[in-house]
Design an enzyme around this catalytic site. Structure first.
Site, PDB file in Angstrom:
ATOM      1  N   SER A 285       0.834  -1.193   0.000  1.00 53.13           N
ATOM      2  CA  SER A 285       0.000   0.000   0.000  1.00 53.13           C
ATOM      3  C   SER A 285       0.869   1.242   0.000  1.00 53.13           C
ATOM      4  O   SER A 285       2.004   1.224  -0.471  1.00 53.13           O
ATOM      5  CB  SER A 285      -0.963  -0.024   1.195  1.00 53.13           C
TER       6      SER A 285
ATOM      7  N   GLY B 189       2.527   3.341   2.264  1.00 47.84           N
ATOM      8  CA  GLY B 189       3.820   3.467   2.922  1.00 47.84           C
ATOM      9  C   GLY B 189       4.895   2.635   2.264  1.00 47.84           C
ATOM     10  O   GLY B 189       6.020   3.100   2.047  1.00 47.84           O
ATOM     11  N   GLU B 190       4.566   1.385   1.921  1.00 48.12           N
ATOM     12  CA  GLU B 190       5.534   0.503   1.301  1.00 48.12           C
ATOM     13  C   GLU B 190       5.914   1.006  -0.094  1.00 48.12           C
ATOM     14  O   GLU B 190       7.080   0.958  -0.496  1.00 48.12           O
ATOM     15  CB  GLU B 190       4.981  -0.918   1.212  1.00 48.12           C
ATOM     16  N   SER B 191       4.910   1.489  -0.846  1.00 46.31           N
ATOM     17  CA  SER B 191       5.181   1.996  -2.192  1.00 46.31           C
ATOM     18  C   SER B 191       6.087   3.215  -2.146  1.00 46.31           C
ATOM     19  O   SER B 191       7.063   3.326  -2.899  1.00 46.31           O
ATOM     20  CB  SER B 191       3.868   2.345  -2.902  1.00 46.31           C
TER      21      SER B 191
ATOM     22  N   SER C 133       8.162   4.009   0.118  1.00 49.03           N
ATOM     23  CA  SER C 133       9.478   3.716   0.686  1.00 49.03           C
ATOM     24  C   SER C 133      10.491   3.319  -0.378  1.00 49.03           C
ATOM     25  O   SER C 133      11.703   3.418  -0.138  1.00 49.03           O
ATOM     26  CB  SER C 133       9.366   2.606   1.738  1.00 49.03           C
TER      27      SER C 133
END
EC number: 2.4.99.12
Length: 426
Positions: A63, A65-67, A69
């Site tokens: 989602s 945050g991961e994208s 990062s």
């Protein structure tokens, strides 16, 4: 690699059977969030963009945050590999809308295919990536095995395993080892995760820098910032960023206390999921506070006490605007959110006690004098009042936040080089 254990076979059979029903559910959710029917079909592996010529590296994240990062990592990889393009996949509408404004050169976004045989076959046949990088804990069994079976090298970066997940994995160690041994490289964001993987016999797992610390400052519209600064002028200002259910009440209660000694104080409240804005708007008025809502174009006036910033892609604007941020996701068991974006912007950080996702980072942040932990609305109000009345102390916290964020930048090029070697991209 050894054959798949029984739980993997059972999962494959079930996932392939329920895929049509799963697609109807995810398509309905995407539709409700404004995603076109054409792009919804990406979840069934139907590409809506052409594969670029040359080498392609596929990054998959869950989602927002991961994208976010990995965007800066992709940018550095793009500089190191000028003949290579990048594909970023994720599963949520919010992630697609946010990253669309921030994609590095030679990078495009698609929604991830469902973890079923036909969607994955279509996806891999269209994109045929030369390497695949999975982010954090987004580990879909068929996605891993079918990618690996095509001879595509895989890496797992910023891996994170909660205590609960670790206990579950240790109940099925053979299955865990089978899945994780698909990766040539496993980079863990903390030593705790590396220890859990070592306990399973996964010697390729190594602890390293949390990639979210390397994401850099969030972008913002300079003209919008200047306009808001002129409108707000010298009013005491603080930001509640990425609130989750159960946290909005804490922020509003703290703001009501702040208003007792700072009657012209302004709270900018940014929900993690803007679709909750109607509920939050009612909470604001029920609390007896005067709201304005950004998505509705409400003017921010001298009488506005809470500005509900219920839009996507403007987080960087709020961090650049506010000298003081209460970073949420840490007052309920969400696990905390990335503190480096507000730190890069020079916004001092307050946070709650529940930050399992950043178990190492938050104590380091506080020890560096860049953040302060508070337990509840009363403690939050006390710290807000102190900082708003002490500009020198607030400025010190802000300077410390900038230094804390800047100190994380040195390792990104080295990490990109390690990843390239692991994936045989050099």
């Amino acid at each position: 690699m050894q054959g798949a254990p029984l739980p993997i076979w059972l999962y494959r059979a079930a996932a392939n059977i329920v895929a049509p029903l799963a697609y109807r559910r995810v398509a309905a959710k995407l539709d409700a969030q404004g995603i076109s029917p054409t792009r919804q079909k990406e979840r069934m592996g139907r590409a809506t963009a052409a594969r670029p010529k040359g080498r392609l590296v596929w990054f998959h994240a869950a989602s927002v945050g991961e994208s976010l990062s990995v965007l800066r990592l992709i940018e550095h990889l793009g500089q190191a590999l000028p003949d290579t393009s990048f594909l970023l996949t994720s599963g949520t509408a919010t992630s697609a809308q946010v990253v669309a404004k921030r994609l590095p050169p030679r990078t495009q976004h698609q929604f991830a295919p469902l973890d079923a045989s036909r969607p994955l076959r279509r996806f891999l046949s269209n994109w045929h990536p030369d390497a695949a990088v999975f982010v954090e804990s987004e580990l879909w069994p068929q996605m891993l095995t079918r990618t690996h079976d095509r001879g595509i090298p895989l890496a797992l970066i910023n891996a994170r395993i909660s205590e609960g997940s670790a206990r579950n994995w240790k109940r099925f160690p053979e299955t865990a080892r089978y899945l994780m041994n698909h990766f040539r490289m496993i980079h863990c964001q903390d030593q705790r995760t590396a220890d859990h993987l070592h306990d399973l016999g996964l010697t390729q797992a190594e602890a390293g820098q949390n990639l979210k610390s390397l994401a850099g400052p969030a972008p913002y519209d300079a003209a919008a910032l200047a306009g808001l600064q002129e409108t707000i002028a010298n009013r005491p200002l603080w930001l509640a960023s990425s609130t989750h259910p159960g946290e909005d009440e804490v922020m509003l209660a703290a703001h009501k206390s702040v208003l007792q000694d700072n009657p012209d104080a302004l709270l900018i409240l940014v929900p993690r999921h803007p679709e909750r804005a109607d509920t939050i708007a009612k909470q604001i008025t029920d609390a007896g506070l005067t709201p304005a809502r950004r998505s509705k174009g409400d003017p921010l006036t001298a009488t506005t006490q809470v500005y509900l910033a219920d839009t996507l892609g403007e987080t960087g604007l709020w961090y650049a605007l506010s000298p003081l941020t209460c970073l949420c996701g840490s007052f309920t068991p969400v696990g905390g959110h990335n503190p480096f974006e507000p730190a890069h912007a020079g916004s001092a950080i307050l946070h709650g006690p529940l930050y399992a996702n950043f178990a190492k980072t938050y104590p380091e942040l506080d020890a560096a004098g860049a953040g302060i932990e508070v337990d509840d609305a009363k403690a939050l109000a006390t710290e807000l009042d102190k900082l708003l009345k002490s500009p020198d102390r607030l400025d010190t916290l802000r300077d410390n936040a900038r230094r804390f964020a800047a100190a994380q930048d040195d390792v990104l090029d080295a990490f990109a080089d390690t990843l390239c070697k692991a994936l045989a991209m050099r």
